[in-house]
Design a protein around this motif. Structure first.
Motif, PDB file in Angstrom:
ATOM      1  N   UNK A   1     -11.386   7.541  32.056  1.00  0.00           N
ATOM      2  CA  UNK A   1     -11.298   7.010  30.700  1.00  0.00           C
ATOM      3  C   UNK A   1     -12.419   6.009  30.465  1.00  0.00           C
ATOM      4  N   UNK A   2     -12.657   5.712  29.205  1.00  0.00           N
ATOM      5  CA  UNK A   2     -13.679   4.742  28.790  1.00  0.00           C
ATOM      6  C   UNK A   2     -12.977   3.561  28.128  1.00  0.00           C
ATOM      7  N   UNK A   3     -13.208   2.349  28.616  1.00  0.00           N
ATOM      8  CA  UNK A   3     -12.511   1.157  28.128  1.00  0.00           C
ATOM      9  C   UNK A   3     -13.411   0.364  27.190  1.00  0.00           C
ATOM     10  N   UNK A   4     -12.859  -0.024  26.055  1.00  0.00           N
ATOM     11  CA  UNK A   4     -13.559  -0.829  25.040  1.00  0.00           C
ATOM     12  C   UNK A   4     -12.690  -2.030  24.713  1.00  0.00           C
ATOM     13  N   UNK A   5     -13.304  -3.201  24.578  1.00  0.00           N
ATOM     14  CA  UNK A   5     -12.579  -4.434  24.276  1.00  0.00           C
ATOM     15  C   UNK A   5     -12.549  -4.667  22.773  1.00  0.00           C
ATOM     16  N   UNK A   6     -11.340  -4.911  22.256  1.00  0.00           N
ATOM     17  CA  UNK A   6     -11.149  -5.214  20.840  1.00  0.00           C
ATOM     18  C   UNK A   6     -10.490  -6.588  20.707  1.00  0.00           C
ATOM     19  N   UNK A   7     -10.685  -7.210  19.547  1.00  0.00           N
ATOM     20  CA  UNK A   7     -10.050  -8.488  19.225  1.00  0.00           C
ATOM     21  C   UNK A   7      -9.730  -8.518  17.743  1.00  0.00           C
ATOM     22  N   UNK A   8      -8.709  -9.281  17.394  1.00  0.00           N
ATOM     23  CA  UNK A   8      -8.320  -9.433  15.987  1.00  0.00           C
ATOM     24  C   UNK A   8      -8.507 -10.893  15.600  1.00  0.00           C
ATOM     25  N   UNK A   9      -9.198 -11.113  14.497  1.00  0.00           N
ATOM     26  CA  UNK A   9      -9.737 -12.425  14.164  1.00  0.00           C
ATOM     27  C   UNK A   9      -8.994 -13.134  13.048  1.00  0.00           C
ATOM     28  N   UNK A  10      -7.767 -12.745  12.749  1.00  0.00           N
ATOM     29  CA  UNK A  10      -6.978 -13.419  11.711  1.00  0.00           C
ATOM     30  C   UNK A  10      -5.509 -13.184  12.006  1.00  0.00           C
ATOM     31  N   UNK A  11      -4.663 -14.188  11.779  1.00  0.00           N
ATOM     32  CA  UNK A  11      -3.230 -14.079  12.070  1.00  0.00           C
ATOM     33  C   UNK A  11      -2.512 -13.226  11.030  1.00  0.00           C
ATOM     34  N   UNK A  12      -1.406 -12.634  11.463  1.00  0.00           N
ATOM     35  CA  UNK A  12      -0.587 -11.876  10.520  1.00  0.00           C
ATOM     36  C   UNK A  12       0.087 -12.778   9.495  1.00  0.00           C
ATOM     37  N   UNK A  13       0.231 -14.062   9.818  1.00  0.00           N
ATOM     38  CA  UNK A  13       0.901 -14.997   8.910  1.00  0.00           C
ATOM     39  C   UNK A  13      -0.053 -15.741   7.991  1.00  0.00           C
ATOM     40  N   UNK A  14      -1.344 -15.463   8.054  1.00  0.00           N
ATOM     41  CA  UNK A  14      -2.313 -16.193   7.230  1.00  0.00           C
ATOM     42  C   UNK A  14      -2.150 -15.829   5.753  1.00  0.00           C
ATOM     43  N   UNK A  15      -1.962 -16.841   4.918  1.00  0.00           N
ATOM     44  CA  UNK A  15      -1.894 -16.621   3.480  1.00  0.00           C
ATOM     45  C   UNK A  15      -3.290 -16.326   2.931  1.00  0.00           C
ATOM     46  N   UNK A  16      -3.347 -15.390   1.996  1.00  0.00           N
ATOM     47  CA  UNK A  16      -4.630 -14.969   1.470  1.00  0.00           C
ATOM     48  C   UNK A  16      -5.293 -13.903   2.306  1.00  0.00           C
ATOM     49  N   UNK A  17      -4.673 -13.549   3.433  1.00  0.00           N
ATOM     50  CA  UNK A  17      -5.197 -12.489   4.282  1.00  0.00           C
ATOM     51  C   UNK A  17      -4.132 -11.423   4.477  1.00  0.00           C
ATOM     52  N   UNK A  18      -3.656 -11.259   5.721  1.00  0.00           N
ATOM     53  CA  UNK A  18      -2.615 -10.270   5.998  1.00  0.00           C
ATOM     54  C   UNK A  18      -1.299 -10.665   5.332  1.00  0.00           C
ATOM     55  N   UNK A  19      -0.983 -11.965   5.343  1.00  0.00           N
ATOM     56  CA  UNK A  19       0.175 -12.510   4.605  1.00  0.00           C
ATOM     57  C   UNK A  19       1.492 -11.846   5.033  1.00  0.00           C
ATOM     58  N   UNK A  20       1.725 -11.791   6.348  1.00  0.00           N
ATOM     59  CA  UNK A  20       2.990 -11.315   6.943  1.00  0.00           C
ATOM     60  C   UNK A  20       3.299  -9.849   6.639  1.00  0.00           C
ATOM     61  N   UNK A  21       2.315  -9.073   6.312  1.00  0.00           N
ATOM     62  CA  UNK A  21       2.520  -7.637   6.089  1.00  0.00           C
ATOM     63  C   UNK A  21       2.278  -6.869   7.394  1.00  0.00           C
ATOM     64  N   UNK A  22       3.060  -5.818   7.602  1.00  0.00           N
ATOM     65  CA  UNK A  22       2.920  -5.009   8.808  1.00  0.00           C
ATOM     66  C   UNK A  22       1.604  -4.238   8.774  1.00  0.00           C
ATOM     67  N   UNK A  23       0.944  -4.200   9.925  1.00  0.00           N
ATOM     68  CA  UNK A  23      -0.368  -3.562  10.008  1.00  0.00           C
ATOM     69  C   UNK A  23      -0.427  -2.611  11.202  1.00  0.00           C
ATOM     70  N   UNK A  24      -1.392  -1.709  11.164  1.00  0.00           N
ATOM     71  CA  UNK A  24      -1.638  -0.757  12.250  1.00  0.00           C
ATOM     72  C   UNK A  24      -3.135  -0.559  12.397  1.00  0.00           C
TER      73      UNK A  24
END
Length: 349
Positions: A197-220
């Motif tokens: 297999x080939x491994x790639x590193x990912x990161x997520x740069x904003x919280x799910x609870x941030x207002x004005x961004x994801x704002x507690x919505x479920x994501x995939x």
């Protein structure tokens, strides 16, 4: 659209003939100019539609699609074993197919395809989307605070608008002009000697609870395997960006297991046990609990209304009735309307 009247040989005017001349509205982003040489040797400019990438369209598919390459992924296949004094910055639940991760933490995602096929022209695209149908057509964007160029998380970050980041030297950050979706594209390459297999590193740069961004919505995250801008494989992983991944994962697993074990009782109130199953617990706010008998003495000195409150948990109906009687006797000397409340409760017991 124009109308023209035609005169018949007998002099009568026929019905108006409709000649449609409306030109369709053209989005200039969907087309590009191309020069082509004609038969006479002169250059001719024609308009050619741009290829459409369905992976970043308005409604990208969430359906699992291994394809001819037998595309699959593993979460954390290259991580070392856990140790007591080392806290993981991410957790993955296989029953829920959900990733719980801290902001900015690197998550190794391992991709695997059929080793008999060519890996050279394959690329993997990561796209973050909303699960709720009401928000599924909206692009996932970072909040105002996290996309500030001066924020500490944006040091060396190539594009501050992307929530999904890839720690790869050949990563390409793209934004679909039609849908406004942000994605990151990485060449898959070939696995090292002895690896499948080939491994790639990912990161997520904003919280799910941030207002004005994801704002507690479920994501995939939709991982699509692409060859020449064509989707040949797809896998979806649900994700939650939080401060305590292990705690949040255990809480969601507990809710999931309770719903599976008791599907009928979902949404109903929990019944109190009829018999006492443990000691009575007393909670006092700012004052000591009076000894038994002293509180209900007729010679007790009345306290002002703002005195601290005491709480007592009682599980036995018999004990509860005794306490109601004592409370009724006490409030007869203090507040008349509260005594009436206890009197009604005594009638219902």
């Amino acid at each position: 659209m124009s109308f023209s009247n035609t005169v018949t040989p007998d002099g009568a005017v026929s019905l108006a003939e409709i000649n449609p001349t409306i030109e369709p509205i053209v989005n200039e982003n969907d087309y590009h100019l191309s020069s082509q040489e004609s038969d006479h040797g002169e250059g001719e400019v024609i308009v050619v539609p741009n290829p459409v990438n369905h992976a970043t369209g308005e409604m990208p598919s969430l359906e699992e699609f291994p394809g001819v390459y037998d595309f699959s992924l593993l979460m954390g296949a290259c991580t070392v074993p856990e140790y007591k004094n080392i806290k993981k910055s991410w957790e993955y639940s296989l029953p829920m197919n959900k990733l719980f991760v801290k902001v900015g933490s690197a998550v190794p995602v391992s991709f695997r395809i059929n080793n008999q096929l060519d890996w050279s022209e394959l690329k993997v695209r990561g796209l973050l989307v909303y699960d709720n149908p009401d928000d599924s057509r909206k692009p996932v964007e970072r909040c105002v605070a996290h996309r500030d160029p001066n924020h500490k998380s944006n040091q060396g970050y190539p594009d501050v608008n992307h929530v999904l980041c890839c720690q790869h030297s050949n990563a390409t950050y793209a934004c679909d002009k039609t849908s406004g979706r942000y994605s990151v594209l990485v060449p898959l390459g070939e696995p090292q000697a002895g690896a499948t297999y080939m491994t790639i590193l990912y990161a997520l740069m904003c919280k799910s609870s941030c207002e004005g961004g994801v704002a507690r919505r479920n994501t995939s995250i939709i991982f699509t395997l692409e060859k020449n801008n064509t989707v040949v494989g797809r896998h979806v992983v649900h994700v939650r960006i939080c401060s305590c991944p292990k705690r949040d994962m255990n809480q969601e697993l507990e809710v999931l297991n309770s719903e599976r074990n008791n599907p009928i009782s979902r949404g109903k109130k929990r019944k109190m046990p009829s018999l006492a199953t443990g000691p009575i617990r007393i909670k006092s706010e700012g004052c000591a609990f009076n000894p038994a008998g002293q509180l209900f003495n007729n010679d007790v000195v009345l306290q002002p209304r703002f005195e601290p409150l005491n709480y007592m948990e009682v599980r036995s109906p018999a004990h509860f009735k005794i306490l109601l009687e004592k409370a009724y006797e006490l409030f007869k000397y203090r507040v008349t309307h509260q005594a009436a409340i206890y009197e009604n409760l005594l009638k219902s017991v």
